[in-house]
Design an enzyme around this catalytic site. Structure first.
Site, PDB file in Angstrom:
ATOM      1  CD  GLN A   1      -3.633  -4.283   6.502  1.00  0.00           C
ATOM      2  OE1 GLN A   1      -3.750  -3.241   5.863  1.00  0.00           O
ATOM      3  NE2 GLN A   1      -3.980  -5.449   6.016  1.00  0.00           N
TER       4      GLN A   1
ATOM      5  CG  ASP B   1      -9.618  -0.113   4.750  1.00  0.00           C
ATOM      6  OD1 ASP B   1      -9.462  -0.619   3.628  1.00  0.00           O
ATOM      7  OD2 ASP B   1      -8.803  -0.232   5.679  1.00  0.00           O
TER       8      ASP B   1
ATOM      9  CE  LYS C   1      -3.824  -2.484   2.154  1.00  0.00           C
ATOM     10  NZ  LYS C   1      -4.684  -2.784   3.296  1.00  0.00           N
TER      11      LYS C   1
HETATM   12  N1  GUN Z   1      -6.961  -6.825   6.155  1.00  0.00           N
HETATM   13  C1  GUN Z   1      -7.230  -7.586   5.068  1.00  0.00           C
HETATM   14  N2  GUN Z   1      -7.732  -6.824   4.075  1.00  0.00           N
HETATM   15  C2  GUN Z   1      -7.784  -5.560   4.540  1.00  0.00           C
HETATM   16  C3  GUN Z   1      -8.218  -4.326   3.979  1.00  0.00           C
HETATM   17  O1  GUN Z   1      -8.666  -4.221   2.833  1.00  0.00           O
HETATM   18  N3  GUN Z   1      -8.100  -3.243   4.795  1.00  0.00           N
HETATM   19  C4  GUN Z   1      -7.627  -3.324   6.059  1.00  0.00           C
HETATM   20  N4  GUN Z   1      -7.576  -2.209   6.787  1.00  0.00           N
HETATM   21  N5  GUN Z   1      -7.226  -4.446   6.621  1.00  0.00           N
HETATM   22  C5  GUN Z   1      -7.308  -5.560   5.852  1.00  0.00           C
END
Ligand code: GUN
Length: 308
Positions: free
Chosen positions: A96, A119, A52
């Protein structure tokens, strides 16, 4: 032969479309900014977050990574989120998942300013998803919708089966398919006759977290199969069995000590599906692309507010 739905190609398209938007924001002195909170030590999360942050750098988006320890408390994370909420140059806040076990993830997500919730996990934005009103959407399912759209896969009137009921993928995926007029079934660990239900699917989305769980008997011939899983195989026997002794996969295993596989059996899906996403190179890259698009959109909203 089944059509391979190329997530890397669609990711590149989405990122390319973001480029002029980032340039326009920069010219208006409103460079998008993303803050990522990575709590504790989860090797998979570390890789996702690295991807990311790298995508931000490639697109010229400002990013910062906060790495509180495994012992972090709910209160400390909320405080971190609140200080990011107060910083105007931060457009997106991503916490996350999963968080360390002592943390109340729901309270942390609730603390994020919904305008910065790139998100789409805040309850307000989930409400917007349920009611099909504009707002940031969860990145993995919205990336899958982009993939289906850009490959002209029909959705309206089709039977979509989503295997997995997580807040991050399964539930939002089902709602997005519903809003495009699919008839949607959500399956999970307690569904009876799972293979028979899946075999009814024109569009099958697997988000289970179990290596190669979806085999030929789950797949209707000609179906579109979307594999959200990323599982690491660390036993040679498993690699040999799932990939039917494919020499390239066995060579990868000898070299790296592991091989990635999705939730769908890769050989079965290639033989039976009409179209499918590979692992790697399918859904994974789309999640990152949609996060970039959500962050750019949040910055565009900030600019609108500033210049109003
Ligand atoms: N953990 C697995 N996929 C994601 C996601 O798309 N966003 C976040 N914040 N955590 C995750």
């Amino acid at each position: 032969m089944a059509l391979i739905l190329d997530g890397l190609k669609i990711r590149d398209q989405i990122l390319k479309e973001c480029q002029p938007r980032v340039a326009a924001l920069e010219a208006a002195r409103c460079l998008p900014g993303l803050a990522v909170i990575l709590a504790g030590d989860n090797p998979a999360s570390e890789i996702y977050v690295r991807n990311k942050v790298k995508a931000c750098q490639e697109l010229g988006i400002y990013s910062e990574k906060l790495t509180p320890p495994e012992t972090v408390t709910t209160a400390q994370l909320i405080e971190m989120v609140e200080s990011l909420n107060a910083r105007p140059e931060i457009d997106g806040i991503l916490v996350q998942m999963p968080l360390p076990k002592q943390v109340d993830a729901k309270r942390v997500l609730l603390a994020i300013n919904p305008d910065k919730d790139v998100d789409g996990f805040h309850p307000l934005n989930l409400g917007r998803l349920v009611t099909n009103t504009p707002g940031p959407r969860a990145c993995t399912p919205s990336g899958i919708m982009e993939l289906l759209k850009r490959y002209n896969i029909p959705i309206a009137g089709k039977h979509a089966v989503v295997v997995g009921r997580s807040d991050i993928v399964g539930k939002p995926m089902a709602l997005m398919l519903l809003h495009q007029h699919a008839t949607v079934t959500i399956c999970h660990s307690r569904t009876s006759n799972l293979a028979a239900v899946c075999r009814e699917a024109d569009i099958l989305v697997a988000a289970i977290g179990q290596p190669a769980f979806i085999t030929a008997e789950f797949i209707k011939p000609g179906a579109t199969v979307i594999d959200v899983g990323i599982n690491r195989l660390t036993s040679r026997e498993q690699v040999a069995s799932i990939f039917r002794n494919a020499p390239d996969k066995l060579a990868t295993f000898e070299k790296r000590g592991s091989v990635l596989v999705g939730d769908v059996n890769p050989i079965d899906v290639a033989e039976r599906a009409g179209a499918y996403t590979p692992v790697p190179g399918g859904v994974g890259p789309l999640t990152v692309a949609m996060l970039m698009a959500n962050t750019v959109e949040a910055a565009e909203r900030r600019l609108d507010v500033c210049s109003a």
